[in-house]
Design a protein around this motif. Sequence first.
Motif, mmCIF file in Angstrom:
data_model
loop_
_atom_site.group_PDB
_atom_site.id
_atom_site.type_symbol
_atom_site.label_atom_id
_atom_site.label_comp_id
_atom_site.label_asym_id
_atom_site.label_seq_id
_atom_site.Cartn_x
_atom_site.Cartn_y
_atom_site.Cartn_z
ATOM 1 N N PRO A 25 0.807 -1.232 0.000
ATOM 2 C CA PRO A 25 0.000 0.000 0.000
ATOM 3 C C PRO A 25 0.843 1.286 0.000
ATOM 4 C CG PRO A 25 -0.195 -1.165 2.105
ATOM 5 C CD PRO A 25 0.572 -2.053 1.199
ATOM 6 N N TYR A 26 2.052 1.234 0.572
ATOM 7 C CA TYR A 26 2.900 2.429 0.646
ATOM 8 C C TYR A 26 4.329 2.102 0.194
ATOM 9 C CZ TYR A 26 -0.839 4.212 3.658
ATOM 10 O OH TYR A 26 -2.054 4.606 4.166
ATOM 11 N N ASP A 27 5.110 3.163 0.013
ATOM 12 C CA ASP A 27 6.536 3.001 -0.256
ATOM 13 C C ASP A 27 7.193 2.506 1.056
ATOM 14 O OD1 ASP A 27 9.246 3.332 -0.582
ATOM 15 O OD2 ASP A 27 9.100 5.257 -1.618
ATOM 16 N N PRO A 28 7.918 1.375 1.021
ATOM 17 C CA PRO A 28 8.420 0.816 2.289
ATOM 18 C C PRO A 28 9.507 1.643 2.963
ATOM 19 C CG PRO A 28 9.308 -0.386 0.419
ATOM 20 C CD PRO A 28 8.297 0.553 -0.134
ATOM 21 N N ILE A 29 10.135 2.568 2.230
ATOM 22 C CA ILE A 29 11.202 3.344 2.895
ATOM 23 C C ILE A 29 10.823 4.815 3.077
ATOM 24 C CG2 ILE A 29 13.125 1.840 2.242
ATOM 25 C CD1 ILE A 29 13.777 3.717 -0.028
ATOM 26 N N LYS A 30 9.601 5.159 2.675
ATOM 27 C CA LYS A 30 9.183 6.564 2.788
ATOM 28 C C LYS A 30 8.776 6.873 4.240
ATOM 29 C CE LYS A 30 6.331 10.077 0.766
ATOM 30 N NZ LYS A 30 5.007 10.366 0.315
ATOM 31 N N GLN A 31 9.459 7.878 4.796
ATOM 32 C CA GLN A 31 9.172 8.238 6.183
ATOM 33 C C GLN A 31 8.059 9.287 6.231
ATOM 34 O OE1 GLN A 31 12.888 9.479 7.916
ATOM 35 N NE2 GLN A 31 13.913 7.585 7.358
ATOM 36 N N SER A 32 7.282 9.218 7.315
ATOM 37 C CA SER A 32 6.210 10.206 7.460
ATOM 38 C C SER A 32 6.151 10.622 8.923
ATOM 39 C CB SER A 32 4.877 9.596 7.015
ATOM 40 O OG SER A 32 3.822 10.414 7.442
ATOM 41 N N TRP A 33 6.577 11.835 9.196
ATOM 42 C CA TRP A 33 6.647 12.282 10.590
ATOM 43 C C TRP A 33 5.269 12.483 11.216
ATOM 44 C CZ3 TRP A 33 10.936 10.961 12.530
ATOM 45 C CH2 TRP A 33 12.081 10.916 11.731
ATOM 46 N N SER A 34 4.247 12.516 10.373
ATOM 47 C CA SER A 34 2.899 12.663 10.941
ATOM 48 C C SER A 34 2.303 11.287 11.285
ATOM 49 C CB SER A 34 1.988 13.382 9.937
ATOM 50 O OG SER A 34 1.947 12.640 8.738
ATOM 51 N N ALA A 35 3.018 10.236 10.936
ATOM 52 C CA ALA A 35 2.475 8.886 11.190
ATOM 53 C C ALA A 35 3.436 8.044 12.011
ATOM 54 C CB ALA A 35 2.173 8.215 9.863
ATOM 55 N N VAL A 36 4.164 8.678 12.928
ATOM 56 C CA VAL A 36 5.149 7.937 13.710
ATOM 57 C C VAL A 36 4.474 6.999 14.728
ATOM 58 C CG1 VAL A 36 6.977 8.203 15.445
ATOM 59 C CG2 VAL A 36 6.963 9.647 13.421
ATOM 60 N N ARG A 37 4.891 5.736 14.741
ATOM 61 C CA ARG A 37 4.403 4.716 15.693
ATOM 62 C C ARG A 37 2.883 4.703 15.852
ATOM 63 N NH1 ARG A 37 8.868 6.407 18.942
ATOM 64 N NH2 ARG A 37 7.480 7.228 20.533
ATOM 65 N N LYS A 38 2.195 4.636 14.710
ATOM 66 C CA LYS A 38 0.726 4.554 14.750
ATOM 67 C C LYS A 38 0.329 3.086 14.918
ATOM 68 C CE LYS A 38 -0.497 8.858 13.770
ATOM 69 N NZ LYS A 38 -0.789 9.644 14.954
ATOM 70 N N PRO A 39 -0.610 2.787 15.834
ATOM 71 C CA PRO A 39 -1.050 1.399 15.976
ATOM 72 C C PRO A 39 -1.843 0.940 14.748
ATOM 73 C CG PRO A 39 -2.337 2.847 17.368
ATOM 74 C CD PRO A 39 -1.267 3.691 16.764
ATOM 75 N N PRO A 40 -2.066 -0.354 14.590
ATOM 76 C CA PRO A 40 -2.824 -0.833 13.434
ATOM 77 C C PRO A 40 -4.171 -0.114 13.310
ATOM 78 C CG PRO A 40 -1.862 -2.676 14.601
ATOM 79 C CD PRO A 40 -1.582 -1.456 15.419
ATOM 80 N N SER A 41 -4.478 0.298 12.095
ATOM 81 C CA SER A 41 -5.728 1.036 11.857
ATOM 82 C C SER A 41 -6.186 0.745 10.432
ATOM 83 C CB SER A 41 -5.486 2.531 12.030
ATOM 84 O OG SER A 41 -4.567 2.956 11.032
ATOM 85 N N GLU A 42 -7.281 1.381 10.040
ATOM 86 C CA GLU A 42 -7.769 1.177 8.667
ATOM 87 C C GLU A 42 -6.773 1.710 7.640
ATOM 88 O OE1 GLU A 42 -11.666 2.470 7.222
ATOM 89 O OE2 GLU A 42 -12.437 1.547 9.063
ATOM 90 N N LEU A 43 -6.089 2.784 8.035
ATOM 91 C CA LEU A 43 -5.131 3.420 7.125
ATOM 92 C C LEU A 43 -3.830 2.615 7.032
ATOM 93 C CD1 LEU A 43 -5.422 6.023 5.531
ATOM 94 C CD2 LEU A 43 -4.227 7.233 7.364
ATOM 95 N N TYR A 44 -3.357 2.195 8.209
ATOM 96 C CA TYR A 44 -2.138 1.378 8.274
ATOM 97 C C TYR A 44 -2.504 0.053 8.943
ATOM 98 C CZ TYR A 44 -0.019 5.970 7.573
ATOM 99 O OH TYR A 44 0.307 7.198 7.093
ATOM 100 N N TRP A 45 -2.753 -0.960 8.141
ATOM 101 C CA TRP A 45 -3.294 -2.222 8.668
ATOM 102 C C TRP A 45 -2.455 -2.829 9.782
ATOM 103 C CZ3 TRP A 45 -5.363 -5.407 3.884
ATOM 104 C CH2 TRP A 45 -6.437 -4.686 3.317
#
Lengths: 313, 296
Positions: free
Chosen positions: B57-77
């Motif tokens: 679903p995403y680029d495996p090496i692309k960092q996103s400072w707004s999504a740091v250590r997010k628990p499993p969710s609909e957006l990030y399974w």
Amino acid sequence: MLSFLGHRLLQLIPTLFFVSVIIFGLQQLLPGDPALIMAGEERDPEVLAQIRKQYRLDQPIPIQYFYWIKGVMAGDLGESMRIKKPVSELVLEKLPVTLQLASMAIIIALTIGVGAGVISAVKKDTWLDYAANIFALWGISTPNFWLGILLIFLFSVQLGWLPASGYVSLGEDWRQSLATTIMPAFVLGNAIAAVLMRHTRGAMLQVLTSDYVRTARAKGLVERVVVIKHAMRNALTPIITLGALELGTLLSGAVLTEQIFTIPGFGKLIVDAVFNRDYAVVQGVVLVTATTYITLNLLADIAYVLANPRLRG
Amino acid sequence: MAVVTAPDTIAAAGAETIESPGRRAWRRLKKRKGAMVGLAVVGIMVAVAILAPWIAPYDPIKQSWSAVRKPPSELYWLGTDEVGRDLLSRIIFGARASLSAGLISVSIALSIGVPLGVAAGYIGGWIDALISRITDAMLATPFLILAIALAAFLGPSLGNAMIAIGITATPIFIRLTRGQVMAVKVEDYIEAAAAVGNPRWRIAVKHILPNILPALLVQATLAIATAIIAEAALSFLGLGQQPPAPSWGSMLNTAQRFLTNAPWMAIWPGLAIFLAVLSFNLLGDGLRDALDPKSR
């Protein structure tokens, strides 16, 4: 027995020779000038010349090997470039820690592995047998570094029962020592328990259908006595020696387990040496490990012959 | 009582034995549920590894400072890691490192081990003695310790880790091949092949190798499982796949530091390693039973 012992000891000589050649040969894999790598940040030509002289890097490889093995045979495994201590001293310092961990792991492995194997064979094709087989498959397939992390999460982070890392020696405080080593010992013992379980089950199934067990049952002996006194005694002889042969798994496992639980043993010594590019330590630790493994293999063979009267000759 | 004539008997026997060894092995393998589950999971993992760029679903090496250590969710399974990278995408791409390490290192071990094993078993004499002693010496050093030492001296990278694992796994194949060759070379058909003037290399390649393939196939399958764990272990120690490229082992290493705040970071990569190893073990066990001439 004596001729067997002599034959096995003779076989050791070429094996040990080639082990030493392989370990010495590792140094030749280093890309570029080993002296430059050994010197690290230090690029002073005088230091480089001294390293070349000290390690005889300016001499032909067979000569380098000769001096290296001569030192090894005299107990000189070289010197740690980072800690500035003889490698043999470092090994002796770290060995008791790993030995404690390994002993605990073997006790755990034998208790779980042999216990589950015997129950699984006696209760063949029941849910207990299936559960034991699933446990064995889980044990063989689970990476011990993952199991270690999961245990830390459960027992240290969630329940707070055990320390997540660190080590206290038995002499210092035995309770704290057990608390710091029980999780890593379980992680190490888990994979071996799985292997032992499979072997115990196989050996027990074979023994349980043998004539002498049938005779014991026909005499009217209670099943418990038949299993413990007649079947287990014969089935477990090869299992005990197999435990010694699993030392390789134990030492390999110790490398990762000690790293995860920050235990200052043999395994951590080699990993730290790898990161510090302390190649003499890497070579020394591998050599000691291989020699210990070979010696234990020999002792296991002797124990097997001693335990089996038909092989004594 | 019906009388069966000799030609009928031969015809009936011929009809029964017409099944090729490969077909027979497949028929037996299909009966083993565990092996089929293992095969299915291995198949899915291989497909996931090949199709990674299209299904992640995403680029495996692309960092996103707004999504740091997010628990499993609909957006990030499966949640995100310490720099906001999607864990599912990293696990999907990590399958490439693990599976290729398993396959390539076992191929290295096979390509060195089988010829040496054939030479030791078939030629014998001092060649056998030399190869066998070197094999003993390599087997005397615990697998992972030798692999770590080799990887350390070769330098940290996925390629070097594969070489280190491959070389470390080689002695097992030498010993297995040697034993198999020694058992096969005394068979009548090998003596017959030699008697009609076949050169040694031809006998080894055309007559001996096909007969030891089943044992090698079983060992290779189980060795892939060991190699996957070894690659994960080397990457965990920093000697395999280098960051930011994803690898299940290095993901676990990072996860260790965030166990309190982000335990999901440790669960998924470990589960992926476990599933891959378990599947190859199940498949290897099933193959061993299916290729065993005594099993039905």
